[in-house]
Design an enzyme around this catalytic site. Structure first.
Site, PDB file in Angstrom:
ATOM      1  N   TYR A   1      30.592  50.828   3.469  1.00 32.67           N
ATOM      2  CA  TYR A   1      30.334  51.483   4.237  1.00 32.67           C
ATOM      3  C   TYR A   1      29.475  53.133   3.408  1.00 32.67           C
ATOM      4  O   TYR A   1      29.764  53.916   2.184  1.00 32.67           O
ATOM      5  CB  TYR A   1      32.064  52.450   4.745  1.00 32.67           C
ATOM      6  CG  TYR A   1      32.403  51.650   5.332  1.00 32.67           C
ATOM      7  CD1 TYR A   1      31.999  51.076   6.199  1.00 32.67           C
ATOM      8  CD2 TYR A   1      34.156  51.474   5.154  1.00 32.67           C
ATOM      9  CE1 TYR A   1      32.933  49.746   7.234  1.00 32.67           C
ATOM     10  CE2 TYR A   1      34.995  51.162   5.853  1.00 32.67           C
ATOM     11  CZ  TYR A   1      34.139  49.747   6.612  1.00 32.67           C
ATOM     12  OH  TYR A   1      35.605  49.188   7.385  1.00 32.67           O
TER      13      TYR A   1
ATOM     14  N   HIS B   1      35.367  41.028   4.313  1.00 28.83           N
ATOM     15  CA  HIS B   1      34.421  42.167   4.907  1.00 28.83           C
ATOM     16  C   HIS B   1      33.766  41.351   5.608  1.00 28.83           C
ATOM     17  O   HIS B   1      32.395  40.404   5.107  1.00 28.83           O
ATOM     18  CB  HIS B   1      34.400  43.231   4.575  1.00 28.83           C
ATOM     19  CG  HIS B   1      33.587  43.771   5.541  1.00 28.83           C
ATOM     20  ND1 HIS B   1      32.886  45.425   5.006  1.00 28.83           N
ATOM     21  CD2 HIS B   1      33.652  44.453   6.861  1.00 28.83           C
ATOM     22  CE1 HIS B   1      32.583  45.501   5.749  1.00 28.83           C
ATOM     23  NE2 HIS B   1      33.319  45.407   6.998  1.00 28.83           N
TER      24      HIS B   1
END
Length: 324
Positions: free
Chosen positions: A67, A146
């Site tokens: 992010y 992830h």
């Protein structure tokens, strides 16, 4: 179970919530938006967003190196400076390496311009080391793998590394977060004893319920907790007029039409679509918490209000009809 233990703050002290708030980890703040997802966010605005979440009683924060290529973690860590670490639960992720403009890994703890997949043991350990530095903490409560598209590589390298970290106490719980159901379902079936939680992104929503067909039943059967994320499917379920996006692309006419019909049904019940969309996953068996992204204090208020919203059963039926 391990999920509840990982999310439960250890101490009642720390940043006091506002008078309208009750401390909660049922709803968590998704920190991708403060990492400049879609649009740039000023440092002060990012800090104000996290601060408002604390004021509203939110004690669960979800971020990742991906992010903003480290920016989200750095901003979250800065915003939590001075907050008793034992009063908040922090989740981050491994499985991607932050790189610079030349494609080289950035110095540990730095930020970059992109990320590349890395499911190796060494990659996991380096990634977490960088996350701890950016977050300004010595541990995380929940560590996800992830987007492990290569399940075999995850089983060989990344997952054993996650287990080592859990055994060492560097993390309290481990999981897998992804927007595709099949790889996560396979990991649940083949390594359930290693997983505390899965986080299907955008697959337990008012529009997309595909995780409910296979992934969630597998998780329930094997005692793996579930945290839902991506509840707005990138925007169409937050505001189908101002943000007609589905999974990071323009939503189809059919998707927008369904969302508009849902918004009308919610409006007739005196509720905003975004609040109801945030509440929906908690109706699904096995879902214990919901992560909702926000980039402004007002957006935090929107999902915090959802925690206390009284959603009548007839509205849920109307939303089912609008989805058909």
């Amino acid at each position: 179970m391990a999920l509840r233990a990982a999310l439960r703050p250890l101490s009642p002290a720390g940043h006091a919530p506002g008078p309208e708030a009750a401390v909660t980890t049922t709803f968590g703040l998704g920190c991708a938006p403060i990492g400049n997802l879609f649009v740039p966010v000023a440092e002060a605005a990012a800090e104000a967003t996290v601060g408002r979440a604390l004021e509203r009683g939110v004690r669960f924060f979800d971020t990742a190196p991906h992010y903003g290529e480290g920016v989200s973690e750095r901003r979250l860590g800065a915003a939590l400076t001075g907050v008793d670490r034992d009063t908040v639960a922090i989740a981050t992720k491994v499985g991607r390496t932050i790189v610079d403009a030349d494609g080289a890994p950035v110095p540990v703890g730095g930020t970059g311009v992109g990320t590349v997949g890395d499911l190796s043991r060494d990659g996991v350990l380096r990634s977490l080391e960088g996350s701890l530095l950016r977050l300004g903490t010595d541990r995380v409560d929940l560590l996800y793998l992830h987007d492990p598209h290569d399940v075999d590589a995850a089983l060989r390298g990344a997952l054993p590394a996650l287990l080592e970290l859990r055994e060492q106490g560097v993390v309290r719980a481990v999981g897998v977060g992804m927007g595709h159901n099949a790889p996560v379902a396979r990991l649940v079936r083949e390594a359930a004893e290693a997983l505390d939680v899965v986080m299907p992104a955008g697959r337990v929503t008012l529009l997309d319920r595909t995780a409910e067909a296979d992934l969630l039943p597998a998780a329930r059967e094997r005692g793996v907790g579930v945290i839902a994320a991506g509840v707005y499917n990138s925007g169409v379920l937050a505001d189908p007029v101002a943000a007609p996006f589905f999974e990071y692309h323009a939503a189809s006419a059919e998707q927008v039409d369904r969302a508009l019909r849902m918004a009308a049904a919610c409006a007739a019940a005196g509720l905003p679509l975004a609040a109801v969309a945030a509440r929906y996953p908690l109706r699904v068996a096995g879902v214990e918490a919901v992560v909702v992204g926000a980039r402004t204090p007002a957006e935090v208020d929107g999902f915090a209000d959802a925690a206390a919203a009284d959603v009548p059963e007839e509205l849920w039926a109307a939303l089912d009809a609008a989805r058909a």
